[in-house]
Design a protein around this motif. Structure first.
Motif, PDB file in Angstrom:
ATOM      1  N   HIS A  72       0.832  -1.206   0.000  1.00 22.00           N
ATOM      2  CA  HIS A  72       0.000   0.000   0.000  1.00 22.00           C
ATOM      3  C   HIS A  72       0.865   1.254   0.000  1.00 22.00           C
ATOM      4  CE1 HIS A  72      -3.800   1.992   0.235  1.00 22.00           C
ATOM      5  NE2 HIS A  72      -3.514   2.612   1.362  1.00 22.00           N
ATOM      6  N   GLY A 110     -10.154   3.348  -3.926  1.00 23.21           N
ATOM      7  CA  GLY A 110     -10.083   1.890  -4.059  1.00 23.21           C
ATOM      8  C   GLY A 110     -11.154   1.342  -4.960  1.00 23.21           C
ATOM      9  N   PHE A 167      -7.190  -0.347  -4.995  1.00 20.92           N
ATOM     10  CA  PHE A 167      -8.100  -1.428  -4.624  1.00 20.92           C
ATOM     11  C   PHE A 167      -7.334  -2.668  -4.193  1.00 20.92           C
ATOM     12  CE2 PHE A 167      -9.999  -5.396  -6.227  1.00 20.92           C
ATOM     13  CZ  PHE A 167     -11.053  -5.521  -5.327  1.00 20.92           C
ATOM     14  N   LYS A 191      -5.377  -2.087  -0.832  1.00 19.67           N
ATOM     15  CA  LYS A 191      -6.287  -1.967   0.308  1.00 19.67           C
ATOM     16  C   LYS A 191      -7.010  -3.279   0.570  1.00 19.67           C
ATOM     17  CE  LYS A 191      -7.991   2.087   0.605  1.00 19.67           C
ATOM     18  NZ  LYS A 191      -8.798   3.312   0.425  1.00 19.67           N
TER      19      LYS A 191
END
Length: 652
Positions: A335, A389, A397, A400
Motif C-alpha cells: 500500500h 479503491g 483497490f 487496500k
C-alpha cells in the motif's frame, strides 16, 4: 554492482551542493535541469540494480561498507549500505516518483526567485531518504532520518516571508523531534543490549534471545513513537496538514515518496523485532485504525483542496500501520507503493489546478473545471479512483484489499477472548474505506462538476503534464502485480519481497464487501453533492462537531494548553529571572518593615520625650509659684499644714 549504492546517494547530494553554492548564478532552467538530471540518474541506477537483482536473485543482500564510523570494545558502527528486496523497492519508489515530481517542479517553480534553494533542498531531501532506506546500520539510518527532518523544515518554510509558513515549519520540526528523541532512546537500548546497531546483528541477537524482554519491549515502544511522529499518526497528526504551507511539489514529495513513509519503512525493516512484542503490535494496529477514522472524518469537512489531500494521507498511513500491527508488513509496503503513485498524482494535479485558478484553494470557489481542464480532470479522477479503491481498475483497490483481507484473519494474543479485536479493526478499516470514497468523491463532484465560480486561465505545460500521465498510469495499473486468489493467483509483489506470505483462501463475501463499500461511498457522494441541485452545500454556521472536525478535533488547542503555554510560562520565568525578582521583593519588603519600625520607634520616643519635658516644665512652673520669696505666704502655708495635721489627728 555494489558501487551503484553510494552513487545513488551521491548524485542528488552532489546536485544539492552544486545548487547551494551556485545559487543566483545560473538560470532557473539550468537549476531545474541539474536537479531533475541527478534524480533521473539515481532512478536509472535503481532500475539497473532492480534488473540485476531480479536476474541473479542473490541469496544475501548486496552490501558495501564505505568507512568505519566508530569502534570500541563494546560498540561499533559503520557507514554502510545494503540492498535487499524491501530497500530495492523503496529506492525505486523514491527515485522514480521523486524524478517525476522534480520534472513537474521545473515549470511549476520556474518564476520563483529562490528556485536554486528550493531544488537544493529537494535533492538533499531525496538523498537523505536514500540514506535512510539503504543503511544497513541503524545509526546510519538515523542520519538519513534526521536529514529528511531538516529538509522538510526547510521546504515547508520555503516562503519564509509569511509568518504562518515559518510557524508550520517549526511545528513540523518540533513534533517530529519528539519522535526522533524517542527513536534515539530505542536505538541506545538496542546498542547496549547487542553491542551493535547493524540490522543483521540486532535481528540475530533477537533470534538468539540475548535481548532482555524488558529492554526489547522498551526499545520497540520507543521506536514506535518515532515512527508515529514521522508518519503523523495519533497523537502526532497535527503537523502534516500544516505542512501544506510549502510549495505543492514539496507536499507531493513529503506525502508520497519520502518523509511520512519513513515510519512505515522502519517498522517493516524491523518487523521481526516488533513481532516479538505482542503489546506493541496490538498498540500499533489500534492506533492505525483510530487514525483511519479520525483523519477520514476530518477530511470530509475540509474545504481547502490541499488539506483534504493531507488528511487523506494521514488516513492512508493509518491503513499501513494497521497492517503492520497485524503482522502483515508486506501488505503495508504494497500500500505504501501504490499510495506513492496516486498521492503524488493527486497533489501534483491539485497544484496545477490551483495555479490555473490564481492560487484559489477553496473547493467551494471552484466548480465546473472539467470543461476548461479536461486533462487535469482525467488525471485527478485517476488518482481519486485509486485513493477510493475503485474495484478492479485501480492500484489502490488491490493494496487496500490485501490489508482488509489480512486484518479479518489476524490474531492478537493479548486481546481478551471475548473481544474479537481483529473483526472490530476490520470494521473500522471498512468504515474508513467508505469515508475515503465519500470525501474524495465529494471533492471531485464539487471541483469538477459543480457550478463554475472561478474562471481558469492558461494551460498546463507539457513538462507538467508528462509526470501526471505517468503517475496516472501507475495509479491505475500499478497494483495488478498482486491480486487476491479469488480473482487471479498473481503474487509478483510478495515473491519480489522474497518473504513468505500466507495466501489463505479468502471468502468471496469478504472480497465483495471490500469492493462494494467504495462504490457505495461514491454513490452517496453523488446524491449529496453531484446532482444539479446538491443536497449538501457549504453552510456558514456549522455545528460544533463540524467546527471541531475542521480544526482537527481540538488537538492543537489541547497541545497548546498542555505543552505550549506551560513552556511559554517557563520561558517567561527564565527571561525575567523570577528568582531574582523574588529575592529583590523579599529585600524590599524587609527594608519597608525595617523603615516602618524605625519610624514608629522614632516617633514614639519623640512623643514620650516631648510629653516628659512638658510635664517637667509644668511642675517647675508650679514650684515656682510656691517658691516666690514672700515670707508671709510661707507662714500661711505652715499654719495651714499645722491645722490640717491637728484636724487629721483629732479625726483619727
Amino acid at each position: 554492482m555494489s558501487y551503484l549504492l553510494p552513487l545513488l546517494v551521491f548524485l542528488p547530494l552532489a546536485s544539492a551542493l552544486f545548487l547551494f553554492t551556485t545559487a543566483g548564478k545560473i538560470s532557473a532552467q539550468t537549476v531545474g535541469f541539474v536537479a531533475a538530471s541527478a534524480i533521473g540518474l539515481s532512478a536509472l541506477c535503481s532500475i539497473v540494480l532492480a534488473g540485476a537483482f531480479l536476474t541473479s536473485a542473490p541469496s544475501t543482500p548486496l552490501q558495501i561498507t564505505l568507512w568505519e564510523w566508530m569502534h570500541t570494545q563494546e560498540f561499533s558502527a559503520d557507514i554502510a549500505f545494503a540492498l535487499d528486496p524491501i530497500s530495492l523497492l523503496m529506492i525505486l519508489v523514491v527515485t522514480i516518483v521523486g524524478f517525476l515530481i522534480h520534472l513537474y517542479a521545473i515549470r511549476y517553480m520556474e518564476e520563483e526567485p529562490g528556485i536554486a534553494r528550493f531544488f537544493g533542498c529537494m535533492t538533499l531531501f531525496v538523498s537523505a531518504m536514500l540514506v535512510l532506506v539503504l543503511s544497513s546500520d541503524l545509526l546510519c539510518l538515523f542520519i538519513g532520518w534526521e536529514g529528511v527532518g531538516i529538509c522538510s523544515y526547510l521546504l515547508i518554510g520555503f516562503w519564509y516571508e509569511n509568518p504562518r509558513n515559518t510557524a508550520a515549519a517549526r511545528k513540523a520540526f518540533y513534533m517530529t523531534r519528539i519522535g526522533d528523541a524517542a527513536m534515539l532512546c530505542g536505538l541506545l537500548i538496542l546498542a547496549t543490549s547487542t553491542g551493535s546497531l547493524q540490522t543483521h546483528t540486532v535481528l540475530t541477537a533477537l533470534g538468539a534471545g540475548t535481548i532482555a524482554p524488558q529492554a526489547l519491549t522498551a526499545a520497540a515502544l520507543f521506536l514506535l513513537v518515532g515512527a508515529l511522529a514521522k508518519s503523523a499518526q495519533i497523537p502526532f497528526q497535527t503537523w502534516l496538514p500544516d505542512a501544506m504551507a510549502g510549495p505543492t511539489p514539496t507536499s507531493a514529495l513529503i506525502h508520497a515518496a519520502t518523509m511520512v513513509t519513513a515510519g512505515i519503512y522502519l517498522i517493516a525493516r524491523l518487523h521481526l523485532l516488533f513481532a516479538a512484542v505482542p503489546l506493541v503490535m496490538m498498540l500499533t494496529a489500534i492506533i492505525g485504525a483510530l487514525t483511519i477514522l479520525m483523519a477520514a472524518c476530518t477530511a470530509l469537512v475540509q474545504t481547502d483542496l490541499k488539506r483534504i489531500l493531507a488528511w487523506s494521507t494521514i488516513s492512508q498511513l493509518g491503513y499501513m500501520f494497521l497492517a503492520l500491527g497485524t503482522g502483515i508488513w508486506q501488505a503495508a509496503v504494497f500500500h505504501l507503493m501504490t499510495h506513492a503513485f496516486f498521492k503524488a498524482l493527486l497533489f501534483l494535479t491539485a497544484g496545477a489546478i490551483i495555479s490555473r485558478l490564481h492560487h484559489e484553494q477553496d473547493i467551494f470557489r471552484m466548480g465546473g473545471l472539467y470543461r476548461s481542464m479536461p486533462g487535469l480532470t482525467a488525471a485527478f479522477l485517476a488518482g481519486a479512483a485509486a485513493l477510493a479503491g475503485l474495484p478492479l481498475v485501480t492500484s489502490g483497490f488491490y493494496s487496500k484489499e490485501m490489508i482488509l483481507s489480512s486484518i479479518w484473519s489476524a490474531h492478537f494474543p493479548l486481546a481478551p477472548l471475548f473481544l474479537p479485536l481483529a473483526h472490530i479493526l476490520w470494521g473500522m478499516a471498512l468504515a474508513g474505506a467508505f469515508l475515503t470514497a465519500l470525501y474524495i468523491s465529494r471533492c471531485v463532484f464539487i471541483v469538477f462538476f459543480g457550478r463554475s465560480r472561478t474562471a481558469a486561465s492558461g494551460s498546463t505545460p507539457r513538462l507538467m503534464a508528462i509526470p501526471l500521465a505517468c503517475l496516472s498510469f501507475l495509479s491505475l495499473f500499478g497494483g495488478v502485480i498482486e491480486m487476491p486468489d479469488t480473482l487471479a493467483p498473481i503474487h509478483v509483489f510478495t515473491r519480489f519481497l522474497s518473504s513468505p506470505f500466507p495466501h489463505a483462501e479468502e471468502p468471496v463475501w469478504l472480497l465483495l464487501t471490500g469492493g462494494s463499500v467504495p462504490i457505495a461511498g461514491i454513490v452517496i457522494a453523488w446524491i449529496l453533492w453531484g446532482r444539479a441541485t446538491p443536497v449538501m452545500q457549504e453552510i456558514p454556521g456549522q455545528s460544533t462537531i463540524i467546527r471541531m472536525a475542521k480544526e482537527g478535533w481540538g488537538a492543537d488547542a489541547l497541545y497548546d494548553f498542555l505543552f505550549v503555554q506551560p513552556f511559554l510560562f517557563l520561558v517567561w520565568l527564565t527571561r525575567h529571572d523570577i528568582l531574582d525578582y523574588l529575592i529583590l521583593g523579599i529585600g524590599r519588603m524587609t527594608r519597608a518593615i525595617s523603615t516602618f519600625f524605625e519610624t514608629a520607634r522614632t516617633r514614639s520616643l519623640t512623643l514620650f520625650s516631648g510629653k516628659t519635658i512638658l510635664f517637667l516644665h509644668g511642675g517647675d512652673a508650679l514650684l515656682a509659684r510656691f517658691q516666690n520669696g514672700r515670707v508671709r505666704w510661707y507662714a500661711a502655708w505652715i499654719v495651714a499644714g499645722l491645722c490640717a495635721a491637728l484636724v487629721s489627728g483629732v479625726v483619727s
